[in-house]
Design an enzyme around this catalytic site. Structure first.
Site, PDB file in Angstrom:
ATOM      1  N   GLU A  23       0.834  -1.206   0.000  1.00 10.28           N
ATOM      2  CA  GLU A  23       0.000   0.000   0.000  1.00 10.28           C
ATOM      3  C   GLU A  23       0.868   1.255   0.000  1.00 10.28           C
ATOM      4  O   GLU A  23       0.431   2.313  -0.447  1.00 10.28           O
ATOM      5  CB  GLU A  23      -0.884   0.028   1.258  1.00 10.28           C
ATOM      6  CG  GLU A  23      -1.948  -1.049   1.311  1.00 10.28           C
ATOM      7  CD  GLU A  23      -2.612  -1.179   2.687  1.00 10.28           C
ATOM      8  OE1 GLU A  23      -3.719  -1.729   2.740  1.00 10.28           O
ATOM      9  OE2 GLU A  23      -2.015  -0.760   3.706  1.00 10.28           O
TER      10      GLU A  23
ATOM     11  N   ASP B 225     -13.007  -3.511  -1.726  1.00  8.92           N
ATOM     12  CA  ASP B 225     -14.082  -4.513  -1.777  1.00  8.92           C
ATOM     13  C   ASP B 225     -15.366  -3.958  -1.172  1.00  8.92           C
ATOM     14  O   ASP B 225     -15.323  -3.049  -0.353  1.00  8.92           O
ATOM     15  CB  ASP B 225     -13.651  -5.768  -0.995  1.00  8.92           C
ATOM     16  CG  ASP B 225     -13.182  -5.425   0.402  1.00  8.92           C
ATOM     17  OD1 ASP B 225     -11.980  -5.151   0.570  1.00  8.92           O
ATOM     18  OD2 ASP B 225     -14.012  -5.388   1.326  1.00  8.92           O
TER      19      ASP B 225
HETATM   20  N1  SAH Z   1      -5.940 -10.970   1.866  1.00  8.91           N
HETATM   21  C1  SAH Z   1      -4.937  -9.968   2.002  1.00  8.91           C
HETATM   22  C2  SAH Z   1      -4.739  -9.715   3.456  1.00  8.91           C
HETATM   23  C3  SAH Z   1      -4.832  -8.284   3.830  1.00  8.91           C
HETATM   24  S1  SAH Z   1      -5.782  -8.021   5.249  1.00  8.91           S
HETATM   25  C4  SAH Z   1      -3.701 -10.425   1.294  1.00  8.91           C
HETATM   26  O1  SAH Z   1      -3.740 -11.481   0.721  1.00  8.91           O
HETATM   27  O2  SAH Z   1      -2.698  -9.706   1.249  1.00  8.91           O
HETATM   28  C5  SAH Z   1      -6.664  -6.620   4.801  1.00  8.91           C
HETATM   29  C6  SAH Z   1      -5.986  -5.295   4.916  1.00  8.91           C
HETATM   30  O3  SAH Z   1      -6.729  -4.413   4.098  1.00  8.91           O
HETATM   31  C7  SAH Z   1      -6.047  -4.688   6.320  1.00  8.91           C
HETATM   32  O4  SAH Z   1      -4.919  -3.886   6.562  1.00  8.91           O
HETATM   33  C8  SAH Z   1      -7.349  -3.871   6.315  1.00  8.91           C
HETATM   34  O5  SAH Z   1      -7.224  -2.628   6.986  1.00  8.91           O
HETATM   35  C9  SAH Z   1      -7.649  -3.640   4.843  1.00  8.91           C
HETATM   36  N2  SAH Z   1      -8.986  -4.057   4.376  1.00  8.91           N
HETATM   37  C10 SAH Z   1      -9.370  -4.037   3.075  1.00  8.91           C
HETATM   38  N3  SAH Z   1     -10.657  -4.469   2.947  1.00  8.91           N
HETATM   39  C11 SAH Z   1     -11.105  -4.779   4.187  1.00  8.91           C
HETATM   40  C12 SAH Z   1     -12.350  -5.286   4.699  1.00  8.91           C
HETATM   41  N4  SAH Z   1     -13.372  -5.547   3.899  1.00  8.91           N
HETATM   42  N5  SAH Z   1     -12.455  -5.505   6.015  1.00  8.91           N
HETATM   43  C13 SAH Z   1     -11.425  -5.240   6.845  1.00  8.91           C
HETATM   44  N6  SAH Z   1     -10.230  -4.758   6.417  1.00  8.91           N
HETATM   45  C14 SAH Z   1     -10.049  -4.519   5.107  1.00  8.91           C
END
Ligand code: SAH
Length: 247
Positions: A19, A200
């Protein structure tokens, strides 16, 4: 907060390295000292410092969520003492509040939690958090971004009770860090601004992890463009000039 104080040093808390890369490159920031696992990147005299949650030594993934963001914010403030702290990152958006994939939001009003459920007198209120923000109306207009209430929890998905609480809080965005950064800023008396882009739709029906991956690049690009505009705009201004310049 002293309204006449000039913003000479800006600290930006990010959870994920992906990010933050565009901002690190834009300002030519280089790695400076910092306590493990937090990674600090600064420029001359550390006028602009990006601070990352760092990576998990067991799994190698970015440390996301409130624990890492709390430590990150504490280390940043302790080592750099910025005049203002920004939390930049991605978030889920609520279609019912008008959010769209790739939109960039600045926090408004307050930041809350949706997964600290403590049904005891006063503890219920403590759980929600309700960390107040400065008035961001003028900044949102100047930078050309939306405003919304951010709700924080430690899961990428949610259970029904989380959703109820987010609705009660009028949240437009769901993330995993903002409220914990707000808490440390409140404790250490630092002005705090959250800026988040939508990867999302929380109420969109597609699994969050699928949408998150598909839209990460677009959301991160938009986030960095607006974050850089925000930094350029507030740098060397007084608090009064960024909150209510007409007065
Ligand atoms: N699946 C991701 C993991 C990232 S966790 C990967 O494979 O890299 C998600 C990160 O994005 C967190 O830092 C959070 O703040 C943010 N985020 C984005 N969408 C989110 C959602 N729907 N709910 C909670 N956090 C979200």
């Amino acid at each position: 907060m002293d309204l006449n104080n000039k913003i000479e040093k800006i600290g930006i808390v990010f959870a994920m390295k992906g990010e933050a890369l565009a901002t690190i490159h834009h300002f030519n920031l280089e790695r400076i000292n910092g306590n493990y696992p937090v990674e600090l990147y600064g420029n001359a005299e550390n006028k602009i410092v990006v601070s990352l949650n760092g990576t998990c030594s067991f799994t190698g993934v970015d440390n996301v969520g409130t624990q890492a963001a709390t430590l990150n914010t504490y280390v940043l403030i302790n080592e750099v003492n910025p005049d203002i702290v920004i939390n930049a990152g991605t978030a889920g958006g609520f279609a019912h509040s008008g959010a769209k994939i790739g939109d960039v939001y600045i926090g408004t009003n307050r930041v809350v939690y949706h997964d600290r459920r403590i049904p005891l007198p006063k503890f219920d209120e403590y759980g929600i958090g309700n960390y107040g923000l400065i008035n961001t109306d003028y900044l949102a207009k100047q930078i050309g971004i939306k405003q919304g209430i951010i709700s924080t929890g430690n899961s990428l998905d949610y259970v029904d009770r989380d959703l109820q609480l987010m609705k009660m809080s009028n949240a437009s965005l769901k993330d995993m860090e903002a409220a914990s950064v707000a808490w440390v800023c409140q404790l250490l008396n630092k002005t705090f601004i959250p800026i988040k882009s939508v990867t999302d739709m929380v109420d969109g029906g597609i699994p969050t992890e699928v949408e998150f991956k598909a839209n990460f690049n677009l959301a991160t690009k938009n986030l960095n463009l607006k974050l850089i505009q925000l930094i350029d705009f507030i740098y060397q201004k007084t608090m009064e000039e960024i909150v209510s310049p007409e007065k």
